[in-house]
Enzyme design. Structure first.
Site, mmCIF file in Angstrom:
data_model
loop_
_atom_site.group_PDB
_atom_site.id
_atom_site.type_symbol
_atom_site.label_atom_id
_atom_site.label_comp_id
_atom_site.label_asym_id
_atom_site.label_seq_id
_atom_site.Cartn_x
_atom_site.Cartn_y
_atom_site.Cartn_z
ATOM 1 N N ASP A 1 -55.792 25.786 24.430
ATOM 2 C CA ASP A 1 -55.575 26.551 25.749
ATOM 3 C C ASP A 1 -56.863 26.038 26.845
ATOM 4 O O ASP A 1 -57.775 25.385 25.916
ATOM 5 C CB ASP A 1 -55.803 27.813 24.987
ATOM 6 C CG ASP A 1 -56.075 28.986 26.223
ATOM 7 O OD1 ASP A 1 -55.508 29.023 27.094
ATOM 8 O OD2 ASP A 1 -57.148 29.898 25.879
ATOM 9 N N ASP B 1 -58.926 28.371 29.007
ATOM 10 C CA ASP B 1 -59.818 29.366 29.204
ATOM 11 C C ASP B 1 -60.133 29.652 28.052
ATOM 12 O O ASP B 1 -59.351 30.777 28.236
ATOM 13 C CB ASP B 1 -59.143 30.438 30.431
ATOM 14 C CG ASP B 1 -59.576 31.493 30.686
ATOM 15 O OD1 ASP B 1 -61.254 31.983 30.743
ATOM 16 O OD2 ASP B 1 -58.914 32.307 30.703
HETATM 17 P P1 B16 Z 1 -54.677 31.145 36.829
HETATM 18 P P2 B16 Z 1 -54.899 29.898 30.215
HETATM 19 C C1 B16 Z 1 -54.860 32.084 31.457
HETATM 20 O O1 B16 Z 1 -55.801 30.841 31.064
HETATM 21 C C2 B16 Z 1 -56.486 33.287 31.829
HETATM 22 O O2 B16 Z 1 -56.957 33.259 30.085
HETATM 23 C C3 B16 Z 1 -55.969 34.343 32.340
HETATM 24 O O3 B16 Z 1 -57.038 35.223 32.635
HETATM 25 C C4 B16 Z 1 -55.648 33.524 33.369
HETATM 26 O O4 B16 Z 1 -54.954 34.994 34.471
HETATM 27 C C5 B16 Z 1 -54.738 32.631 33.389
HETATM 28 O O5 B16 Z 1 -54.781 31.678 33.207
HETATM 29 C C6 B16 Z 1 -54.120 32.545 35.354
HETATM 30 O O6 B16 Z 1 -54.800 31.776 35.756
HETATM 31 O O7 B16 Z 1 -54.773 32.653 38.145
HETATM 32 O O8 B16 Z 1 -55.676 30.521 36.973
HETATM 33 O O9 B16 Z 1 -53.768 30.669 37.714
HETATM 34 O O10 B16 Z 1 -56.358 30.495 28.729
HETATM 35 O O11 B16 Z 1 -53.897 30.273 29.496
HETATM 36 O O12 B16 Z 1 -56.203 28.186 29.756
HETATM 37 MG MG MG Z 2 -56.943 31.152 27.278
#
Ligand code: B16
Ligand code: MG
Length: 221
Positions: A15, A17
């Protein structure tokens, strides 16, 4: 000598974030702007519910918290506003923001010939990887632009392991989100919980820090 060992899994799907980098705090700051504007209480506990969840689903969770009803057009506008603020924060990122221990661990895993992919819900994943100097590091990147269902649906991890050309038993997922641990399980893959997900009963393994990925439990002599 770590080089004389083999890794327990042929592939690791990370993953992004909350695992490779801490853009979760940028998400928090950007969503806080929107929540404050709507007069909805928003704290780190609610932010934890947004981990691994898509942008629009995250907005729905915040609106539900405040029992606020909006039209689709209003929701689209707020999601755009949040993303604009988030992108402004992301612009501050440099390769210096990539934790040295994370980089060293990734390099050691590469030396162990482990195939590595990103499996993220974020539509900003490629941008973030570029900012951190990781554009060419991973063997595959599957992100929010390549999936139609977000975690806990297993789509993102299924696509990532297909891109690595591996069987599900050969891969392990590293996640900070409960929804991500569930997605790994739905994909039939083992998982390693870190951060918030180190509290998940569903995780196959739990680690305290990223460098624990090189711990004895993952190395075969
Ligand atoms: P975006 P991951 C996720 O990343 C985040 O954890 C989540 O908080 C966020 O809403 C989602 O990506 C969408 O992100 O707005 O940049 O498209 O943890 O799956 O790497
Ligand atoms: Mg994450």
């Amino acid at each position: 000598m770590i080089q004389s060992k083999a890794y327990k899994y042929k592939g690791i799907i990370f993953d992004l974030d909350g695992v490779i980098c801490h853009t979760d705090q940028y998400h928090y700051r950007a969503w806080k702007i929107i929540a404050d504007e709507l007069g909805i209480f928003f704290d780190q506990k609610i932010n934890n519910k947004l981990r691994g969840v898509s942008r629009m689903e995250s907005l729905e969770i915040i609106l539900n918290e405040g029992k606020v009803k909006l039209t689709d057009k209003e929701k689209e506008a707020l999601a755009k506003k949040k993303n604009d603020a988030y992108r402004t924060f992301l612009n501050e990122l440099t390769p210096e923001d990539l934790d040295k221990k994370v980089l060293e661990t990734l390099k050691a895993l590469k030396e162990l010939k482990v195939k590595m992919a990103i499996g993220s819900s974020s539509k900003n994943a490629t941008f973030i990887l570029g900012k951190l100097g990781l554009s060419d590091f991973f063997d595959a990147v599957v992100d929010g632009n390549s999936i139609s269902e977000s975690k806990p649906n297993p789509e993102v991890f299924n696509k990532a392991r297909h891109a690595l050309n591996l069987e599900k038993e050969e891969c392990v997922v590293v996640e900070d989100a409960f929804s991500g641990i569930e997605a790994a399980r739905n994909a039939g893959m083992d998982s390693i919980g870190i951060g918030d997900a180190s509290k998940s009963d569903g995780a196959t393994y739990k680690i305290r820090e990223f460098s624990d990925l090189l711990g004895e439990e993952f190395l075969i002599s």
